[in-house]
Design a protein around this motif. Structure first.
Motif, PDB file in Angstrom:
ATOM      1  N   VAL A 126     -19.326   2.418   1.634  1.00 23.53           N
ATOM      2  CA  VAL A 126     -18.334   2.845   2.626  1.00 23.53           C
ATOM      3  C   VAL A 126     -17.570   1.612   3.108  1.00 23.53           C
ATOM      4  N   PRO A 127     -16.306   1.415   2.639  1.00 20.28           N
ATOM      5  CA  PRO A 127     -15.536   0.294   3.174  1.00 20.28           C
ATOM      6  C   PRO A 127     -15.372   0.460   4.689  1.00 20.28           C
ATOM      7  N   PHE A 128     -15.592  -0.632   5.423  1.00 23.19           N
ATOM      8  CA  PHE A 128     -15.524  -0.565   6.898  1.00 23.19           C
ATOM      9  C   PHE A 128     -14.545  -1.621   7.387  1.00 23.19           C
ATOM     10  N   GLY A 129     -13.480  -1.150   8.080  1.00 23.80           N
ATOM     11  CA  GLY A 129     -12.488  -2.076   8.631  1.00 23.80           C
ATOM     12  C   GLY A 129     -12.747  -2.291  10.101  1.00 23.80           C
ATOM     13  N   GLY A 130     -12.048  -1.509  10.933  1.00 19.20           N
ATOM     14  CA  GLY A 130     -12.236  -1.618  12.379  1.00 19.20           C
ATOM     15  C   GLY A 130     -13.164  -0.561  12.940  1.00 19.20           C
ATOM     16  N   GLY A 131     -13.493   0.436  12.133  1.00 21.86           N
ATOM     17  CA  GLY A 131     -14.360   1.512  12.622  1.00 21.86           C
ATOM     18  C   GLY A 131     -13.666   2.426  13.612  1.00 21.86           C
ATOM     19  N   THR A 132     -12.337   2.555  13.512  1.00 29.39           N
ATOM     20  CA  THR A 132     -11.600   3.393  14.473  1.00 29.39           C
ATOM     21  C   THR A 132     -11.262   4.774  13.896  1.00 29.39           C
ATOM     22  N   SER A 133     -11.788   5.088  12.747  1.00 30.46           N
ATOM     23  CA  SER A 133     -11.519   6.407  12.157  1.00 30.46           C
ATOM     24  C   SER A 133     -11.778   7.512  13.184  1.00 30.46           C
ATOM     25  N   VAL A 134     -10.898   8.500  13.201  1.00 32.68           N
ATOM     26  CA  VAL A 134     -11.131   9.650  14.084  1.00 32.68           C
ATOM     27  C   VAL A 134     -11.288  10.941  13.269  1.00 32.68           C
ATOM     28  N   THR A 135     -11.511  10.794  11.975  1.00 31.52           N
ATOM     29  CA  THR A 135     -11.599  11.988  11.129  1.00 31.52           C
ATOM     30  C   THR A 135     -12.856  11.992  10.256  1.00 31.52           C
ATOM     31  N   GLY A 137     -14.026   9.487   8.522  1.00 27.09           N
ATOM     32  CA  GLY A 137     -13.792   8.729   7.286  1.00 27.09           C
ATOM     33  C   GLY A 137     -14.877   7.728   6.949  1.00 27.09           C
ATOM     34  N   LEU A 138     -15.832   7.525   7.870  1.00 29.79           N
ATOM     35  CA  LEU A 138     -16.890   6.530   7.633  1.00 29.79           C
ATOM     36  C   LEU A 138     -18.246   7.197   7.433  1.00 29.79           C
ATOM     37  N   VAL A 139     -18.203   8.518   7.235  1.00 30.95           N
ATOM     38  CA  VAL A 139     -19.466   9.254   7.085  1.00 30.95           C
ATOM     39  C   VAL A 139     -19.596   9.718   5.634  1.00 30.95           C
ATOM     40  N   GLN A 196      -2.233   3.143  18.737  1.00 26.33           N
ATOM     41  CA  GLN A 196      -3.003   3.021  19.985  1.00 26.33           C
ATOM     42  C   GLN A 196      -4.348   2.326  19.733  1.00 26.33           C
ATOM     43  N   SER A 197      -4.779   2.319  18.485  1.00 28.36           N
ATOM     44  CA  SER A 197      -6.032   1.655  18.114  1.00 28.36           C
ATOM     45  C   SER A 197      -5.810   0.200  17.704  1.00 28.36           C
ATOM     46  N   PHE A 198      -4.610  -0.324  17.969  1.00 26.24           N
ATOM     47  CA  PHE A 198      -4.170  -1.661  17.559  1.00 26.24           C
ATOM     48  C   PHE A 198      -5.223  -2.746  17.786  1.00 26.24           C
ATOM     49  N   GLY A 204      -6.509  -3.412   6.351  1.00 25.25           N
ATOM     50  CA  GLY A 204      -7.009  -2.573   5.250  1.00 25.25           C
ATOM     51  C   GLY A 204      -7.118  -1.117   5.673  1.00 25.25           C
ATOM     52  N   GLY A 205      -7.579  -0.902   6.902  1.00 23.48           N
ATOM     53  CA  GLY A 205      -7.696   0.465   7.427  1.00 23.48           C
ATOM     54  C   GLY A 205      -6.332   1.118   7.594  1.00 23.48           C
ATOM     55  N   PHE A 206      -5.353   0.353   8.049  1.00 23.97           N
ATOM     56  CA  PHE A 206      -3.988   0.904   8.201  1.00 23.97           C
ATOM     57  C   PHE A 206      -3.490   1.440   6.855  1.00 23.97           C
ATOM     58  N   ARG A 210      -2.919   5.357   5.931  1.00 23.34           N
ATOM     59  CA  ARG A 210      -1.479   5.588   6.122  1.00 23.34           C
ATOM     60  C   ARG A 210      -1.161   5.792   7.608  1.00 23.34           C
ATOM     61  N   SER A 211      -1.545   4.785   8.337  1.00 22.58           N
ATOM     62  CA  SER A 211      -1.408   4.823   9.788  1.00 22.58           C
ATOM     63  C   SER A 211       0.066   4.773  10.225  1.00 22.58           C
ATOM     64  N   SER A 212       0.306   5.208  11.445  1.00 25.83           N
ATOM     65  CA  SER A 212       1.658   5.128  12.002  1.00 25.83           C
ATOM     66  C   SER A 212       1.570   4.611  13.430  1.00 25.83           C
ATOM     67  N   GLY A 213       2.359   3.600  13.742  1.00 22.60           N
ATOM     68  CA  GLY A 213       2.279   2.965  15.057  1.00 22.60           C
ATOM     69  C   GLY A 213       3.301   3.518  16.036  1.00 22.60           C
ATOM     70  N   GLU A 260      -8.409   6.175   1.580  1.00 24.76           N
ATOM     71  CA  GLU A 260      -9.569   6.222   2.488  1.00 24.76           C
ATOM     72  C   GLU A 260     -10.866   5.734   1.842  1.00 24.76           C
ATOM     73  N   GLY A 261     -10.755   4.650   1.104  1.00 20.41           N
ATOM     74  CA  GLY A 261     -11.953   4.035   0.550  1.00 20.41           C
ATOM     75  C   GLY A 261     -12.599   4.812  -0.581  1.00 20.41           C
ATOM     76  N   THR A 262     -11.927   5.837  -1.088  1.00 12.52           N
ATOM     77  CA  THR A 262     -12.557   6.661  -2.130  1.00 12.52           C
ATOM     78  C   THR A 262     -12.212   6.190  -3.538  1.00 12.52           C
ATOM     79  N   LEU A 263     -11.156   5.396  -3.665  1.00  7.73           N
ATOM     80  CA  LEU A 263     -10.725   4.987  -5.014  1.00  7.73           C
ATOM     81  C   LEU A 263     -10.942   3.501  -5.252  1.00  7.73           C
ATOM     82  N   GLY A 264     -11.066   2.730  -4.199  1.00  9.77           N
ATOM     83  CA  GLY A 264     -11.237   1.296  -4.347  1.00  9.77           C
ATOM     84  C   GLY A 264     -11.244   0.633  -2.986  1.00  9.77           C
ATOM     85  N   VAL A 265     -11.530  -0.658  -3.002  1.00 11.03           N
ATOM     86  CA  VAL A 265     -11.515  -1.438  -1.764  1.00 11.03           C
ATOM     87  C   VAL A 265     -10.238  -2.277  -1.760  1.00 11.03           C
ATOM     88  N   ILE A 266      -9.428  -2.087  -0.745  1.00 11.33           N
ATOM     89  CA  ILE A 266      -8.177  -2.830  -0.639  1.00 11.33           C
ATOM     90  C   ILE A 266      -8.515  -4.254  -0.187  1.00 11.33           C
TER      91      ILE A 266
HETATM   92  C1  LIG Z   1      -8.362   5.505  20.349  1.00 10.02           C
HETATM   93  C2  LIG Z   1      -7.727   5.649  19.015  1.00 10.02           C
HETATM   94  C3  LIG Z   1      -6.349   5.630  18.906  1.00 10.02           C
HETATM   95  C4  LIG Z   1      -5.749   5.760  17.644  1.00 10.02           C
HETATM   96  N1  LIG Z   1      -4.393   5.700  17.545  1.00 10.02           N
HETATM   97  C5  LIG Z   1      -3.807   5.772  16.332  1.00 10.02           C
HETATM   98  C6  LIG Z   1      -2.385   5.665  16.204  1.00 10.02           C
HETATM   99  O1  LIG Z   1      -1.663   5.481  17.174  1.00 10.02           O
HETATM  100  N2  LIG Z   1      -1.859   5.744  14.964  1.00 10.02           N
HETATM  101  C7  LIG Z   1      -2.648   5.902  13.850  1.00 10.02           C
HETATM  102  O2  LIG Z   1      -2.114   5.942  12.748  1.00 10.02           O
HETATM  103  N3  LIG Z   1      -3.984   6.029  13.948  1.00 10.02           N
HETATM  104  C8  LIG Z   1      -4.574   5.951  15.146  1.00 10.02           C
HETATM  105  N4  LIG Z   1      -5.938   6.055  15.260  1.00 10.02           N
HETATM  106  C9  LIG Z   1      -6.733   6.260  14.023  1.00 10.02           C
HETATM  107  C10 LIG Z   1      -7.270   4.954  13.374  1.00 10.02           C
HETATM  108  O3  LIG Z   1      -7.080   3.847  14.197  1.00 10.02           O
HETATM  109  C11 LIG Z   1      -6.702   4.751  12.029  1.00 10.02           C
HETATM  110  O4  LIG Z   1      -7.172   5.691  11.130  1.00 10.02           O
HETATM  111  C12 LIG Z   1      -6.892   3.322  11.454  1.00 10.02           C
HETATM  112  O5  LIG Z   1      -5.776   3.138  10.651  1.00 10.02           O
HETATM  113  C13 LIG Z   1      -8.153   3.019  10.692  1.00 10.02           C
HETATM  114  O6  LIG Z   1      -8.282   1.596  10.581  1.00 10.02           O
HETATM  115  P1  LIG Z   1      -9.698   0.886  10.661  1.00 10.02           P
HETATM  116  O7  LIG Z   1      -9.509  -0.521  10.267  1.00 10.02           O
HETATM  117  O8  LIG Z   1     -10.337   1.135  11.955  1.00 10.02           O
HETATM  118  O9  LIG Z   1     -10.455   1.647   9.509  1.00 10.02           O
HETATM  119  P2  LIG Z   1     -11.895   2.296   9.507  1.00 10.02           P
HETATM  120  O10 LIG Z   1     -12.018   3.263  10.621  1.00 10.02           O
HETATM  121  O11 LIG Z   1     -12.918   1.249   9.403  1.00 10.02           O
HETATM  122  O12 LIG Z   1     -11.804   3.082   8.135  1.00 10.02           O
HETATM  123  C14 LIG Z   1     -10.973   4.206   8.000  1.00 10.02           C
HETATM  124  C15 LIG Z   1     -11.033   4.699   6.552  1.00 10.02           C
HETATM  125  O13 LIG Z   1     -10.446   3.752   5.685  1.00 10.02           O
HETATM  126  C16 LIG Z   1     -11.395   3.207   4.784  1.00 10.02           C
HETATM  127  N5  LIG Z   1     -11.135   1.780   4.694  1.00 10.02           N
HETATM  128  C17 LIG Z   1     -11.111   0.881   5.699  1.00 10.02           C
HETATM  129  N6  LIG Z   1     -10.787  -0.338   5.234  1.00 10.02           N
HETATM  130  C18 LIG Z   1     -10.603  -0.209   3.911  1.00 10.02           C
HETATM  131  C19 LIG Z   1     -10.252  -1.106   2.858  1.00 10.02           C
HETATM  132  N7  LIG Z   1     -10.011  -2.396   3.063  1.00 10.02           N
HETATM  133  N8  LIG Z   1     -10.163  -0.618   1.604  1.00 10.02           N
HETATM  134  C20 LIG Z   1     -10.390   0.683   1.337  1.00 10.02           C
HETATM  135  N9  LIG Z   1     -10.715   1.577   2.296  1.00 10.02           N
HETATM  136  C21 LIG Z   1     -10.821   1.135   3.556  1.00 10.02           C
HETATM  137  C22 LIG Z   1     -12.750   3.575   5.363  1.00 10.02           C
HETATM  138  O14 LIG Z   1     -13.756   3.682   4.381  1.00 10.02           O
HETATM  139  C23 LIG Z   1     -12.458   4.875   6.060  1.00 10.02           C
HETATM  140  O15 LIG Z   1     -12.481   5.955   5.165  1.00 10.02           O
HETATM  141  C24 LIG Z   1      -6.557   5.939  16.501  1.00 10.02           C
HETATM  142  C25 LIG Z   1      -7.950   5.944  16.621  1.00 10.02           C
HETATM  143  C26 LIG Z   1      -8.537   5.800  17.876  1.00 10.02           C
HETATM  144  C27 LIG Z   1     -10.021   5.797  17.994  1.00 10.02           C
END
Ligand SMILES: Cc1cc2nc3c(=O)[nH]c(=O)nc-3n(C[C@H](O)[C@H](O)[C@H](O)COP(=O)(O)OP(=O)(O)OC[C@H]3O[C@@H](n4cnc5c(N)ncnc54)[C@H](O)[C@@H]3O)c2cc1C
Length: 523
Positions: A126-135, A137-139, A196-198, A204-206, A210-213, A260-266
């Protein structure tokens, strides 16, 4: 490198920034829902790690003994993400999804070697970046695997290169938002990606989600910023993105963005960057209704006049978020608050602000000046801390989001709101804002607050299912920026259909034939 701040395992954010509920808010919550203190269960530990000695030794052989961690505290910190469901489970002491081992590679070569070890020992990774997944994605699904490895990218935090002529920068995946911005600022540059999770989410997680700020109208969503990516897959390492644009077949960047970490590690991301803005101005506008404000946003987008930041709260969110709603509405009715933000050079900001002011005034918006804009800027990262304070007193708070075309916006808004209101229990509050805007449509971001039921996990699951069903029935997307994870999978499959699922499965089989990467997530 000094150790980074870790989030509290049962709460959002920097533990030092945790706040208790402000007195005024406490009073309002008492009136709306009543107060029931919900202390977190302290002192729980994850299940003992299950991993064979040979596998452990092989992992240690790649990264060194000191970067293979099986202690309870480290594994607890790498358990799940930060959705309300995740927090409720952590608060109740449920750490059953903890990884067996946390491995911290230093570079791409170590990740290549680790994936080979994982494949031969049948370890789920399970690739772990910031651990901010809300769906979810880390389970990872663990049943068919010898152990679950959290591949923690915390040691990969370098700025690998800057091309000042092309205005691109290449970043390692473990950089958190503020760390990436600080490195780019040394070159006078900004990425401009402020979800908001900045504070905690990583580069890597962004890319992987496909995050949006919050400044997406000006800087673009993260996937639009990505010029190139390097990804380590079990089948080999690939770099995609060779020119600013090309017609060289399908764009393979899009295969990995959102994977989402299913095809490779960025392992590296090359992004388009901008010059640091000289001027930042934020202005509030009042609209008589959500529909009138949304029409104004559409006009701005279609006239090519979008500012850097634009968001519009519905009537309920406007009223709740303003300490004194009458301050923007005059006589009692606050209407709907729009925040606009302008960033750039002095002349560009002045020109854009003037053009936008003229157009919004013609559309009968009321210019509220900079105070509401500044208030939004100062509080923009506070809401997740407030969520914890509300969970502390028995109020369920969660968010969800979707997107659709302008012509479908009203239906989607009404249907999702109704689904949430009818399932969350009496007195539930449902708020919404338009968070991201395009020429063809927009995203809707809902926040809910409800009195916690006896089983809050079931309460939220019921509401989330109803809202997700409503999104798909309305022809909208299940997610505009939170990604799929495990939580959205059933609706994602409906959204892309059986052929879409087949395509993704075929790509997965080709890149990850042993199925070791994030099993059970996305597809
Ligand atoms: C309070 C809060 C506010 C938020 N606000 C926003 C917002 O405004 N906009 C938005 O887009 N999202 C938001 N999110 C969602 C979250 O922050 C995003 O999904 C974020 O982009 C995930 O980044 P992360 O580094 O925390 O990844 P993680 O949570 O660690 O991982 C997310 C997924 O990506 C995979 N992954 C992580 N790093 C890599 C890598 N290097 N290579 C391959 N796979 C990887 C993981 O295995 C997992 O499936 C918010 C979440 C919270 C808790």
């Amino acid at each position: 490198m000094s150790p980074q701040i870790e989030m509290h395992p049962q709460r959002w954010g920097d533990p030092a920034a945790a706040t208790s509920l402000p007195e005024t808010a406490r009073g309002l919550i008492e009136l709306a829902f009543g107060i029931t203190e919900h202390p977190m269960l302290a002192g729980s530990t994850p299940p003992a790690p299950v991993i064979g000695a040979a596998a452990l030794a092989a992992l240690e052989g790649v990264v060194g003994v000191e970067h293979v961690l099986v202690d309870d505290a480290t594994r607890a910190l790498r358990t799940r993400g930060k959705s309300t469901t995740d927090l409720l489970k952590a608060r109740s002491g449920d750490l059953s999804d903890a990884p067996d081992v946390v491995v911290r590679p230093a570079d791409q070569a170590e990740i290549e070697a680790l994936l080979a070890v994982a494949a031969s020992h049948r370890l789920a990774v399970v690739p772990f970046g910031g651990g901010t997944s809300v769906t979810g994605g880390l389970v990872a699904a663990r049943a068919a695997y010898a152990a679950v490895v959290s591949l923690d990218l915390v040691r990969m935090k370098r700025l690998l290169g800057v091309d000042e002529e092309s205005m691109t920068a290449t970043l390692e995946p473990g950089l958190r938002g503020p760390e990436a911005e600080a490195l780019l600022a040394e070159h006078g540059m900004t990425l401009g990606h402020f979800p908001q999770s900045f504070e905690f989410a990583t580069v890597g997680g962004f890319a992987a989600t496909r995050s949006s700020g919050q400044s997406s109208a000006g800087y673009g969503r993260f996937d639009a910023l990505v010029v190139a990516l390097t990804v380590v897959t079990p089948s080999g390492t690939i770099t995609v993105g060779s020119a600013p644009a090309n017609a060289a077949g399908p764009d393979l960047r899009q295969v990995f963005l959102g994977s989402e970490g299913t095809l490779g590690v960025i392992t590296s991301v090359t992004v388009r960057v901008r010059r640091q803005p000289v001027v930042k101005e934020y202005v509030g506008w009042r609209w008589p209704s959500f529909a009138a404000g949304a029409d104004a946003m559409r006009t701005l987008a279609q006239e090519g006049l979008l500012p850097t930041v634009i968001r519009l709260s519905d009537e309920a969110e406007t009223a709740i978020n303003l300490a004194d709603p009458s301050s923007i509405g005059g006589a009692g009715d606050p209407g709907c608050l729009m925040i606009t933000g302008f960033e750039g050079t002095q002349s560009a900001v002045a020109a854009k602000r003037a053009a936008l002011t003229s157009l919004l005034t013609d559309l009968h918006g009321v210019d509220l000046g900079e105070e509401p804009g500044l208030s939004w800027v100062h509080g923009r990262f506070n809401a997740p801390y407030l969520r914890d304070s509300m969970l502390d007193v028995g109020v369920l708070v969660e968010t969800l989001e979707t997107a659709t075309f302008w012509s479908n916006r009203e239906r989607l808004y009404a249907d999702v709101k109704a689904a949430l209101e009818s399932t969350l229990g009496e007195g539930a509050i449902v708020l919404c804002h338009i968070s991201h805007v395009y020429e063809t449509g927009c995203s809707l971001y809902f926040t809910v607050a409800a009195k916690e039921a006896a089983d809050p996990l079931a309460q939220w699951a019921t509401a989330k299912t109803a809202a997700s069903d409503a999104m798909i029935a309305a022809g909208a997307t299940i997610t505009h920026h939170h990604a799929v994870g495990t939580d959205h999978k059933p609706w994602f499959e409906q959204e892309i259909g059986p052929v879409g699922v087949q395509v993704l499965r075929a790509i997965k089989a080709s890149l990850d034939p042993a199925g070791i990467l994030n099993p059970g997530v996305l597809i």
